[in-house]
Design an enzyme around this catalytic site. Structure first.
Site, PDB file in Angstrom:
ATOM      1  CB  SER A  43      -0.952  -0.002   1.194  1.00 20.67           C
ATOM      2  OG  SER A  43      -0.245  -0.038   2.414  1.00 20.67           O
ATOM      3  CD  GLU A  44       1.128   4.909   1.275  1.00 22.17           C
ATOM      4  OE1 GLU A  44       2.004   5.428   0.546  1.00 22.17           O
ATOM      5  OE2 GLU A  44      -0.040   5.323   1.344  1.00 22.17           O
ATOM      6  CB  THR A  45       7.228   1.836  -1.580  1.00 22.12           C
ATOM      7  OG1 THR A  45       6.682   0.534  -1.830  1.00 22.12           O
ATOM      8  CG2 THR A  45       8.745   1.730  -1.558  1.00 22.12           C
TER       9      THR A  45
END
Length: 270
Positions: A43-45
């Site tokens: 969902s996030e990097t």
């Protein structure tokens, strides 16, 4: 360059919310960072590098598989966890699109993040939201980024099976659904859906707790400085400890590194 996968807001592997953490030596091309985030599929990097000025220690940016975002809690916690494990002294200051965020770690290894609170302002019911969620909404509000929908009880939150395509028509980064918790030791529960930014359901969402903390402090009559515990009821699940301090909120939790390796992803610099 090194890249890790860290499970945030959990004390065990394969729970909480996984985030990629990529360590950079200098500024990178945003299109390259977006491509890495799409490849990672979390969902996030997060992308972190030494800051150029004295207001912060590091620059930190966050990307979903589809877009850069202004604030992300679990990827910030994951990044701090990686840096602390590498010997960076706490506290650390991150320069971000949401200002400078200060993160510390206590003697027990719990990481605390000083974030801006984003209280939701009560609004009229959002057309189509209850139908998309498949649940009655008893209170609706809007924060800077998200819609907050309070429902009647924990079981309603737990059993949600929303029409994700219909949720994309809600004009907001994401939809936070919440209710008071049934279990002793937990104050409130939530789930978070953000299909408009490529995240149908996020496992544990730190930034959503910047909205949830002020709402539940008001709803439960909790004064500033009173800690509350939120449990996000995704399939992976996770726990976020929150404490309001005026217009700021402290978000606290643990993290576990599950992958640590080398990124061979083409040229980072444009």
């Amino acid at each position: 360059m090194r890249i890790s996968v860290v499970d945030a807001f959990t004390d065990r592997p394969f729970a909480g919310n996984p985030a990629g953490v990529c360590r950079l030596e200098s500024a990178a091309d945003p299109a390259w960072m977006q491509a890495v985030a799409a490849e990672m599929k979390h969902s996030e990097t997060a992308f972190v590098r030494p800051a150029d000025d004295g207001d912060a220690d590091f620059e930190l940016r966050w990307f979903t598989p589809e877009t850069e975002v202004d604030l992300c809690g679990h990827a910030t916690l994951a990044t701090a966890h990686v840096l602390f494990d590498e010997g960076v002294a706490a506290p650390v200051r991150f320069g971000t699109r949401s200002g400078v965020l200060t993160v510390d770690r206590d003697a027990d290894g719990v990481i605390g993040m000083d974030f801006p609170a984003h209280p939701a302002q009560e609004t009229q019911p959002v057309p189509g939201l209850a139908e998309a969620l498949g649940a009655e909404v008893r209170w609706t509000g809007r924060s800077r980024f998200d819609v907050l929908a309070a429902v009647h009880d924990e079981q309603t939150v737990r059993r949600l099976a929303p029409d994700v395509d219909a949720l994309t028509r809600v004009d907001a980064r994401g939809i936070i659904v919440t209710a008071a918790a049934d279990e002793a030791g937990t104050d409130f529960v939530s789930r978070f859906f953000a299909p408009r930014v490529g995240v149908p359901e996020d496992p544990v969402t730190g930034s959503a707790h910047c909205v949830l903390a002020p709402y539940w402090a008001w709803a439960l009559g909790r004064a500033d400085g009173h800690a509350m515990t939120g449990r996000q009821l995704s399939s992976r699940g996770g726990t976020v400890r929150t404490t309001m301090h005026g217009d700021r909120v402290r978000l606290a939790g643990r993290a576990v590194t599950v992958v640590d390796g080398q990124l061979d992803g083409g040229a980072a610099h444009g």
